[in-house]
Design a protein around this motif. Structure first.
Motif, PDB file in Angstrom:
ATOM      1  N   LEU A 110      18.159 -12.518  30.448  1.00 23.82           N
ATOM      2  CA  LEU A 110      18.721 -11.262  29.932  1.00 23.82           C
ATOM      3  C   LEU A 110      17.646 -10.386  29.292  1.00 23.82           C
ATOM      4  CD1 LEU A 110      22.117 -12.416  28.366  1.00 23.82           C
ATOM      5  CD2 LEU A 110      21.729 -11.242  30.543  1.00 23.82           C
ATOM      6  N   VAL A 111      16.722 -10.997  28.570  1.00 24.04           N
ATOM      7  CA  VAL A 111      15.619 -10.246  27.963  1.00 24.04           C
ATOM      8  C   VAL A 111      14.759  -9.615  29.056  1.00 24.04           C
ATOM      9  CG1 VAL A 111      13.474 -10.485  26.639  1.00 24.04           C
ATOM     10  CG2 VAL A 111      15.571 -11.559  25.810  1.00 24.04           C
ATOM     11  N   MET A 112      14.433 -10.384  30.077  1.00 27.43           N
ATOM     12  CA  MET A 112      13.640  -9.853  31.188  1.00 27.43           C
ATOM     13  C   MET A 112      14.375  -8.702  31.872  1.00 27.43           C
ATOM     14  SD  MET A 112      12.075 -13.317  32.946  1.00 27.43           S
ATOM     15  CE  MET A 112      12.438 -12.657  34.526  1.00 27.43           C
ATOM     16  N   TYR A 113      15.651  -8.883  32.133  1.00 28.06           N
ATOM     17  CA  TYR A 113      16.454  -7.832  32.769  1.00 28.06           C
ATOM     18  C   TYR A 113      16.411  -6.558  31.934  1.00 28.06           C
ATOM     19  CZ  TYR A 113      20.558  -5.444  34.628  1.00 28.06           C
ATOM     20  OH  TYR A 113      21.410  -4.507  35.172  1.00 28.06           O
ATOM     21  N   SER A 114      16.589  -6.700  30.636  1.00 23.18           N
ATOM     22  CA  SER A 114      16.562  -5.546  29.738  1.00 23.18           C
ATOM     23  C   SER A 114      15.211  -4.851  29.776  1.00 23.18           C
ATOM     24  CB  SER A 114      16.892  -5.989  28.309  1.00 23.18           C
ATOM     25  OG  SER A 114      16.704  -4.932  27.406  1.00 23.18           O
ATOM     26  N   ASN A 115      14.140  -5.617  29.757  1.00 21.89           N
ATOM     27  CA  ASN A 115      12.803  -5.023  29.763  1.00 21.89           C
ATOM     28  C   ASN A 115      12.503  -4.274  31.052  1.00 21.89           C
ATOM     29  OD1 ASN A 115      11.942  -5.687  27.183  1.00 21.89           O
ATOM     30  ND2 ASN A 115      11.272  -7.710  27.817  1.00 21.89           N
ATOM     31  N   PHE A 116      13.011  -4.759  32.169  1.00 25.73           N
ATOM     32  CA  PHE A 116      12.741  -4.088  33.439  1.00 25.73           C
ATOM     33  C   PHE A 116      13.707  -2.933  33.692  1.00 25.73           C
ATOM     34  CE2 PHE A 116      10.747  -8.285  34.486  1.00 25.73           C
ATOM     35  CZ  PHE A 116       9.452  -7.798  34.562  1.00 25.73           C
ATOM     36  N   ILE A 117      14.965  -3.097  33.326  1.00 28.88           N
ATOM     37  CA  ILE A 117      15.966  -2.058  33.570  1.00 28.88           C
ATOM     38  C   ILE A 117      15.859  -0.926  32.553  1.00 28.88           C
ATOM     39  CG2 ILE A 117      18.461  -1.602  33.640  1.00 28.88           C
ATOM     40  CD1 ILE A 117      17.268  -3.137  36.072  1.00 28.88           C
ATOM     41  N   ASP A 118      15.570  -1.272  31.309  1.00 30.97           N
ATOM     42  CA  ASP A 118      15.502  -0.266  30.243  1.00 30.97           C
ATOM     43  C   ASP A 118      14.100  -0.237  29.646  1.00 30.97           C
ATOM     44  OD1 ASP A 118      16.350   1.694  28.518  1.00 30.97           O
ATOM     45  OD2 ASP A 118      17.396   0.330  27.164  1.00 30.97           O
ATOM     46  N   TYR A 119      13.118  -0.123  30.505  1.00 26.55           N
ATOM     47  CA  TYR A 119      11.718  -0.152  30.084  1.00 26.55           C
ATOM     48  C   TYR A 119      11.438   0.892  29.004  1.00 26.55           C
ATOM     49  CZ  TYR A 119       6.611  -0.072  30.309  1.00 26.55           C
ATOM     50  OH  TYR A 119       5.286  -0.131  29.983  1.00 26.55           O
ATOM     51  N   SER A 120      11.942   2.110  29.173  1.00 31.45           N
ATOM     52  CA  SER A 120      11.576   3.203  28.267  1.00 31.45           C
ATOM     53  C   SER A 120      12.051   2.965  26.841  1.00 31.45           C
ATOM     54  CB  SER A 120      12.100   4.540  28.791  1.00 31.45           C
ATOM     55  OG  SER A 120      13.509   4.502  28.895  1.00 31.45           O
ATOM     56  N   THR A 121      13.254   2.430  26.658  1.00 33.84           N
ATOM     57  CA  THR A 121      13.744   2.169  25.302  1.00 33.84           C
ATOM     58  C   THR A 121      12.919   1.090  24.628  1.00 33.84           C
ATOM     59  OG1 THR A 121      15.978   2.819  25.895  1.00 33.84           O
ATOM     60  CG2 THR A 121      15.745   1.432  23.945  1.00 33.84           C
ATOM     61  N   ILE A 141       0.054  -3.482  25.800  1.00 36.58           N
ATOM     62  CA  ILE A 141       0.581  -4.509  24.891  1.00 36.58           C
ATOM     63  C   ILE A 141       2.017  -4.864  25.272  1.00 36.58           C
ATOM     64  CG2 ILE A 141       1.284  -4.932  22.492  1.00 36.58           C
ATOM     65  CD1 ILE A 141      -1.297  -3.328  21.699  1.00 36.58           C
ATOM     66  N   TYR A 142       2.798  -3.854  25.630  1.00 32.17           N
ATOM     67  CA  TYR A 142       4.176  -4.119  26.059  1.00 32.17           C
ATOM     68  C   TYR A 142       4.186  -4.979  27.321  1.00 32.17           C
ATOM     69  CZ  TYR A 142       9.049  -3.247  27.329  1.00 32.17           C
ATOM     70  OH  TYR A 142      10.375  -3.387  27.674  1.00 32.17           O
ATOM     71  N   TRP A 143       3.277  -4.727  28.255  1.00 33.42           N
ATOM     72  CA  TRP A 143       3.214  -5.545  29.466  1.00 33.42           C
ATOM     73  C   TRP A 143       2.747  -6.965  29.165  1.00 33.42           C
ATOM     74  CZ3 TRP A 143       5.722  -5.576  33.702  1.00 33.42           C
ATOM     75  CH2 TRP A 143       6.287  -4.391  34.164  1.00 33.42           C
ATOM     76  N   ILE A 144       1.922  -7.135  28.162  1.00 36.34           N
ATOM     77  CA  ILE A 144       1.553  -8.498  27.740  1.00 36.34           C
ATOM     78  C   ILE A 144       2.795  -9.218  27.226  1.00 36.34           C
ATOM     79  CG2 ILE A 144       0.276  -9.836  26.008  1.00 36.34           C
ATOM     80  CD1 ILE A 144      -1.982  -7.711  26.295  1.00 36.34           C
ATOM     81  N   ILE A 145       3.586  -8.519  26.422  1.00 35.15           N
ATOM     82  CA  ILE A 145       4.826  -9.113  25.897  1.00 35.15           C
ATOM     83  C   ILE A 145       5.773  -9.458  27.042  1.00 35.15           C
ATOM     84  CG2 ILE A 145       6.893  -8.665  24.510  1.00 35.15           C
ATOM     85  CD1 ILE A 145       5.033  -6.902  22.700  1.00 35.15           C
ATOM     86  N   ILE A 146       5.946  -8.536  27.988  1.00 30.56           N
ATOM     87  CA  ILE A 146       6.823  -8.793  29.131  1.00 30.56           C
ATOM     88  C   ILE A 146       6.313  -9.995  29.927  1.00 30.56           C
ATOM     89  CG2 ILE A 146       7.554  -7.888  31.382  1.00 30.56           C
ATOM     90  CD1 ILE A 146       7.769  -5.119  30.058  1.00 30.56           C
ATOM     91  N   THR A 147       5.020 -10.069  30.139  1.00 32.78           N
ATOM     92  CA  THR A 147       4.435 -11.194  30.874  1.00 32.78           C
ATOM     93  C   THR A 147       4.719 -12.508  30.165  1.00 32.78           C
ATOM     94  OG1 THR A 147       2.692  -9.766  31.753  1.00 32.78           O
ATOM     95  CG2 THR A 147       2.281 -12.154  31.796  1.00 32.78           C
ATOM     96  N   LEU A 148       4.568 -12.522  28.847  1.00 38.16           N
ATOM     97  CA  LEU A 148       4.866 -13.737  28.080  1.00 38.16           C
ATOM     98  C   LEU A 148       6.349 -14.092  28.175  1.00 38.16           C
ATOM     99  CD1 LEU A 148       2.632 -13.076  24.951  1.00 38.16           C
ATOM    100  CD2 LEU A 148       2.340 -14.930  26.625  1.00 38.16           C
ATOM    101  N   GLU A 149       7.206 -13.085  28.168  1.00 33.42           N
ATOM    102  CA  GLU A 149       8.646 -13.355  28.290  1.00 33.42           C
ATOM    103  C   GLU A 149       8.990 -13.895  29.680  1.00 33.42           C
ATOM    104  OE1 GLU A 149      10.341 -10.219  24.981  1.00 33.42           O
ATOM    105  OE2 GLU A 149      10.105  -9.525  27.042  1.00 33.42           O
ATOM    106  N   VAL A 150       8.355 -13.367  30.699  1.00 29.46           N
ATOM    107  CA  VAL A 150       8.555 -13.897  32.052  1.00 29.46           C
ATOM    108  C   VAL A 150       8.057 -15.343  32.120  1.00 29.46           C
ATOM    109  CG1 VAL A 150       7.801 -13.698  34.464  1.00 29.46           C
ATOM    110  CG2 VAL A 150       8.531 -11.651  33.209  1.00 29.46           C
ATOM    111  N   MET A 151       6.912 -15.600  31.501  1.00 31.71           N
ATOM    112  CA  MET A 151       6.351 -16.952  31.522  1.00 31.71           C
ATOM    113  C   MET A 151       7.274 -17.946  30.819  1.00 31.71           C
ATOM    114  SD  MET A 151       2.304 -16.216  30.816  1.00 31.71           S
ATOM    115  CE  MET A 151       1.969 -17.928  30.418  1.00 31.71           C
ATOM    116  N   TYR A 152       7.738 -17.604  29.607  1.00 34.39           N
ATOM    117  CA  TYR A 152       8.580 -18.587  28.921  1.00 34.39           C
ATOM    118  C   TYR A 152       9.891 -18.785  29.659  1.00 34.39           C
ATOM    119  CZ  TYR A 152      12.084 -15.847  26.216  1.00 34.39           C
ATOM    120  OH  TYR A 152      13.145 -15.072  25.821  1.00 34.39           O
ATOM    121  N   THR A 153      10.431 -17.725  30.243  1.00 32.34           N
ATOM    122  CA  THR A 153      11.679 -17.870  30.986  1.00 32.34           C
ATOM    123  C   THR A 153      11.465 -18.737  32.226  1.00 32.34           C
ATOM    124  OG1 THR A 153      12.439 -15.720  30.191  1.00 32.34           O
ATOM    125  CG2 THR A 153      13.539 -16.612  32.137  1.00 32.34           C
ATOM    126  N   ALA A 154      10.385 -18.511  32.938  1.00 34.21           N
ATOM    127  CA  ALA A 154      10.100 -19.314  34.131  1.00 34.21           C
ATOM    128  C   ALA A 154       9.906 -20.787  33.768  1.00 34.21           C
ATOM    129  CB  ALA A 154       8.862 -18.773  34.847  1.00 34.21           C
TER     130      ALA A 154
END
Length: 169
Positions: free
Chosen positions: A27-38, A72-85
């Motif tokens: 859900l966090v990953m979905y939010s980050n990709f779907i609502d990137y701007s917010t 920095i936001y993409w680093i955070i997203i990458t870490l979130e993708v990693m922990y989810t995977a």
């Protein structure tokens, strides 16, 4: 229910709790990709320190470059993708080995443990330590995720402890 042993219930509970955290990560990953701007706006305000009280002693900490905000936001997203995977793969390994010997089941916890450690890094180190202590996120009336991050860590840390305990027989 009478056929279910306590040991089976403990193993299944570890699988289910890891599935819960994996679902949260999705859900966090979905939010980050779907609502990137917010979410990007949130990161930008925290890094810029533009919604915290003016404090000349620490204003040098602010990062005001939009390019760095994105990175920095993409680093955070990458870490979130990693922990989810890792959590998803770990959940699968636990599920697959839930009827195996105690040693095999215990060894199948590796990916889950890595995923949980990365998640603690994101929500504790990045948000609570760096966000609050370095960028004063807790002083922002609008862009403050300190309590939210604490609630996430309050689930992840006991799960890590419970998962790593070798109580299965």
């Amino acid at each position: 229910m009478n056929d279910l042993t306590t040991d089976q219930l403990i193993r299944n509970s570890k699988v289910i709790l890891m599935a819960f955290l994996s679902f949260f990560g999705l859900l966090v990953m979905y939010s980050n990709f779907i609502d990137y701007s917010t979410n990007y706006e949130y990161v930008g305000h925290i890094l810029s320190m533009d919604t915290t009280r003016e404090n000349t002693n620490i204003s040098y900490r602010a990062i005001t470059s939009p390019m760095l905000h994105h990175r920095i936001y993409w680093i955070i997203i990458t870490l979130e993708v990693m922990y989810t995977a890792y959590c998803l793969m770990g959940t699968y390994q636990l599920f697959k080995n839930r009827h195996a010997t105690a040693d095999v089941f215990h060894e199948s916890k590796k990916l889950s443990i890595v995923g949980l450690l990365i998640a603690i890094f994101v929500y504790y180190v990045c948000l609570q330590v760096i966000g609050v202590e370095w960028f004063n996120m807790d002083e922002s009336q609008v862009w403050n995720a300190k309590d939210w991050a604490r609630h996430v860590v309050d689930f992840i840390l006991p799960l890590l402890i419970y998962l790593t305990l070798k109580i299965e027989r």
